[in-house]
Design an enzyme around this catalytic site. Structure first.
Site, PDB file in Angstrom:
ATOM      1  N   TYR A  45     -98.112  -5.734   0.787  1.00 44.51           N
ATOM      2  CA  TYR A  45     -98.885  -5.963  -0.443  1.00 44.51           C
ATOM      3  C   TYR A  45     -98.447  -7.262  -1.104  1.00 44.51           C
ATOM      4  O   TYR A  45     -97.255  -7.504  -1.252  1.00 44.51           O
ATOM      5  CB  TYR A  45     -98.706  -4.794  -1.425  1.00 44.51           C
ATOM      6  N   GLU A  47    -100.252  -8.964  -4.092  1.00 43.65           N
ATOM      7  CA  GLU A  47    -101.107  -9.384  -5.219  1.00 43.65           C
ATOM      8  C   GLU A  47    -100.546 -10.620  -5.903  1.00 43.65           C
ATOM      9  O   GLU A  47     -99.353 -10.705  -6.166  1.00 43.65           O
ATOM     10  CB  GLU A  47    -101.230  -8.248  -6.229  1.00 43.65           C
ATOM     11  N   ASP A 191    -123.015 -22.922  -0.115  1.00 41.25           N
ATOM     12  CA  ASP A 191    -122.576 -21.782   0.686  1.00 41.25           C
ATOM     13  C   ASP A 191    -122.899 -22.103   2.145  1.00 41.25           C
ATOM     14  O   ASP A 191    -124.040 -21.979   2.584  1.00 41.25           O
ATOM     15  CB  ASP A 191    -123.306 -20.514   0.221  1.00 41.25           C
ATOM     16  N   THR A 217    -117.842 -18.109   4.764  1.00 44.43           N
ATOM     17  CA  THR A 217    -117.210 -17.015   5.486  1.00 44.43           C
ATOM     18  C   THR A 217    -116.399 -17.657   6.609  1.00 44.43           C
ATOM     19  O   THR A 217    -116.625 -18.814   6.973  1.00 44.43           O
ATOM     20  CB  THR A 217    -118.248 -16.062   6.107  1.00 44.43           C
ATOM     21  N   LYS A 220    -118.103 -16.644  11.160  1.00 46.71           N
ATOM     22  CA  LYS A 220    -119.364 -16.986  11.844  1.00 46.71           C
ATOM     23  C   LYS A 220    -119.105 -18.170  12.785  1.00 46.71           C
ATOM     24  O   LYS A 220    -118.284 -18.025  13.679  1.00 46.71           O
ATOM     25  CB  LYS A 220    -120.445 -17.231  10.796  1.00 46.71           C
ATOM     26  N   ARG A 226    -112.743 -11.906   9.910  1.00 44.54           N
ATOM     27  CA  ARG A 226    -113.721 -11.615   8.849  1.00 44.54           C
ATOM     28  C   ARG A 226    -113.067 -11.868   7.509  1.00 44.54           C
ATOM     29  O   ARG A 226    -112.114 -11.194   7.127  1.00 44.54           O
ATOM     30  CB  ARG A 226    -114.164 -10.154   8.912  1.00 44.54           C
TER      31      ARG A 226
HETATM   32  C1  PLP Z   1    -122.830 -14.073   5.774  1.00 46.39           C
HETATM   33  C2  PLP Z   1    -123.134 -14.739   4.498  1.00 46.39           C
HETATM   34  C3  PLP Z   1    -122.600 -14.293   3.280  1.00 46.39           C
HETATM   35  C4  PLP Z   1    -121.880 -12.982   3.119  1.00 46.39           C
HETATM   36  O1  PLP Z   1    -120.763 -12.812   3.864  1.00 46.39           O
HETATM   37  P1  PLP Z   1    -120.187 -11.336   4.128  1.00 46.39           P
HETATM   38  O2  PLP Z   1    -118.872 -11.645   4.745  1.00 46.39           O
HETATM   39  O3  PLP Z   1    -121.153 -10.647   5.008  1.00 46.39           O
HETATM   40  O4  PLP Z   1    -120.041 -10.672   2.811  1.00 46.39           O
HETATM   41  C5  PLP Z   1    -122.843 -15.038   2.157  1.00 46.39           C
HETATM   42  N1  PLP Z   1    -123.589 -16.149   2.213  1.00 46.39           N
HETATM   43  C6  PLP Z   1    -124.141 -16.592   3.360  1.00 46.39           C
HETATM   44  C7  PLP Z   1    -124.952 -17.830   3.354  1.00 46.39           C
HETATM   45  C8  PLP Z   1    -123.939 -15.902   4.545  1.00 46.39           C
HETATM   46  O5  PLP Z   1    -124.521 -16.322   5.661  1.00 46.39           O
END
Ligand code: PLP
Length: 437
Positions: A45, A47, A191, A217, A220, A226
């Site tokens: 942990y 925090e 994003d 993220t 991907k 993750r």
């Molecule tokens: C995948 C994605 C998210 C969310 O990510 P999670 O890990 O699934 O919560 C947010 N914004 C965009 C553009 C994404 O492609």
């Protein structure tokens, strides 16, 4: 006796190995990333942040998080990074909480036109309930409509404009987003969850010179665990020297508790891998593969949203075959051994649950070592599936539609043409191991 879960994992592994995964947000990680995820790091942990934790015993964890932060900062060329977000969705919420008061206005791309739920999708999402949401769209050629965006921004004076997407096949012009944000004094949040791997490899324009805050993220195209990361650019810090601190506080105590330390270690490893020449070649191949797949589909007479792709993904537009065919085509593709997801198209006449498109992308198959030649075969298989199942139209009436899909699914599972393709798919995938770095 081994837990039943392990036999289920074996089955899932077999599924992933035998089938072709075209979901553009999925990928496989390296052995190193995989190894740290099941390490003792998840026992701890922590925090708080490095050097200022609420728990004792974080001498080593501090060094791991420092490494992750330093590597991410260097990779993207930014002065600040936070690697603690549990995933992309909470990361976006943390950014909004750092930049806005509840009730202030956020602008994002409409979900049906390729945006993400967390970009202010109204009513059902936190971003649409805590903030006033105004959504922009795309033009007839499926590109962001900057004229509309600018008009809406001037009218609604958003506090935050989000430049990002999840089912949009073209490069985003962050410079134009910056101009609009400057016209109305809004924060620009990029994003780049889907295209991070392309951005670090120079295969997609970087938002770093233009945005104030960047979110991605890490699982991907980045090929990490993750999780997610939030970056503040020099531009963002210049506007508000406290911006980094505000993001930190929005994560904890604002939104989260203890960070997932194994994930943090995985991000550190992925950030190092993403800086290599090998990764650059990988990202180039993702785009080449997407191009080859798009070309083959078009050659086979399939329509793509916007006519093609500039990135790792494309959206098949099934409207020429009928409205709302995405559900049955995606199901039939899965039976044929090629899994993807149904998706809306910008001119959607169906519904989000029965949309008229299928979204496909090449990050995962590229990780497995597939090249243009394999993409052309995949394109031919997809076209065969579409032609095979698109002759039957989805009924408009709700009860009839449900019955139709139930019958359709039952039939598809035993369909000879689909199962023939599945056998061909298995022969191909046997030559491309799932884990390859
Ligand atoms: C995948 C994605 C998210 C969310 O990510 P999670 O890990 O699934 O919560 C947010 N914004 C965009 C553009 C994404 O492609």
């Amino acid at each position: 006796m081994a837990d039943q879960i392990f036999s289920l994992i074996k089955q899932e592994e077999k599924r992933q190995k035998e089938l072709i995964g075209l979901i553009p947000s999925e990928n496989t990680v390296s052995d190193d990333v995989s190894a740290v995820l099941s390490s003792v790091l998840s026992n701890k942990y922590s925090e708080g942040y490095s050097g200022r934790r609420y728990y004792e015993g974080n001498q080593i964890i501090d060094q791991i998080e420092d490494l992750a932060v330093e590597r991410v900062k260097e990779l993207f060329g930014v002065p600040y990074a936070n690697v603690q977000p549990y995933s992309g969705s909470p990361a976006n919420l943390a950014i909004y909480f750092a930049l806005m008061q509840p009730g202030e206005t956020i602008m994002g791309l409409k979900l049906s036109m390729g945006g993400h739920l967390t970009h202010g999708h109204p009513q059902v999402t936190a971003s649409g309930r805590f903030f006033k949401s105004v959504q922009y769209g795309v033009t007839a050629n499926a590109r962001v409509d900057f004229v509309e965006l600018s008009k809406l921004a001037k009218k609604h004076k958003p506090k935050v404009i989000v430049a990002g997407n999840t089912a949009y096949p073209f490069e985003l012009d962050f410079k134009k987003f910056r101009q609009v944000a400057d016209e109305v004094g809004a924060w620009l949040v990029a994003d780049i969850s889907h295209v991070t791997g392309l951005v670090v490899a120079g295969e997609h324009i970087s938002p770093v010179p233009y945005a104030d805050v960047v979110m991605s993220t890490t699982h991907k195209t980045f090929r990490g665990p993750r999780g997610a990361m939030i970056l503040v650019t020099s531009r963002g810090l210049k506007k508000d020297a406290e911006l980094g601190k505000k993001i930190d506080s929005a994560i904890i105590p604002g939104l989260q508790g203890g960070p997932h330390n194994a994930t943090t270690a995985g991000i550190a490893i992925a950030a190092k891998e993403a800086g290599t020449a090998k990764f650059k070649k990988y990202a180039q191949q993702i785009r080449r593969n997407a191009q080859a797949l798009a070309d083959e589909l078009i050659k086979q007479g399939i329509t793509l949203v916007g006519g093609g792709t500039e990135t790792h993904l494309m959206v098949i537009d099934l409207t020429p075959f009928g409205v709302g065919l995405g559900t049955q085509v995606a199901f039939a593709m899965d039976v044929a051994g090629i899994y993807a997801n149904r998706n809306t198209v910008p001119t959607e006449q169906g519904s989000p649950f029965y949309p008229s498109g299928v979204r496909i992308g090449t990050p995962l198959v590229t990780s497995r070592g597939m090249k243009e030649k394999e993409m052309r075969r995949i394109g031919q298989w997809i076209a065969r599936v579409i032609e095979h199942v698109s002759t039957e139209q989805l009924p408009r009436n709700k009860t009839e539609r449900q019955k139709f899909l139930r019958d359709f699914r039952k039939k598809a599972l035993h369909d000879r043409e689909l199962l023939a393709i599945r056998r061909e798919v298995k022969t191909l995938t046997a030559k491309f191991p799932l884990f390859k770095w």
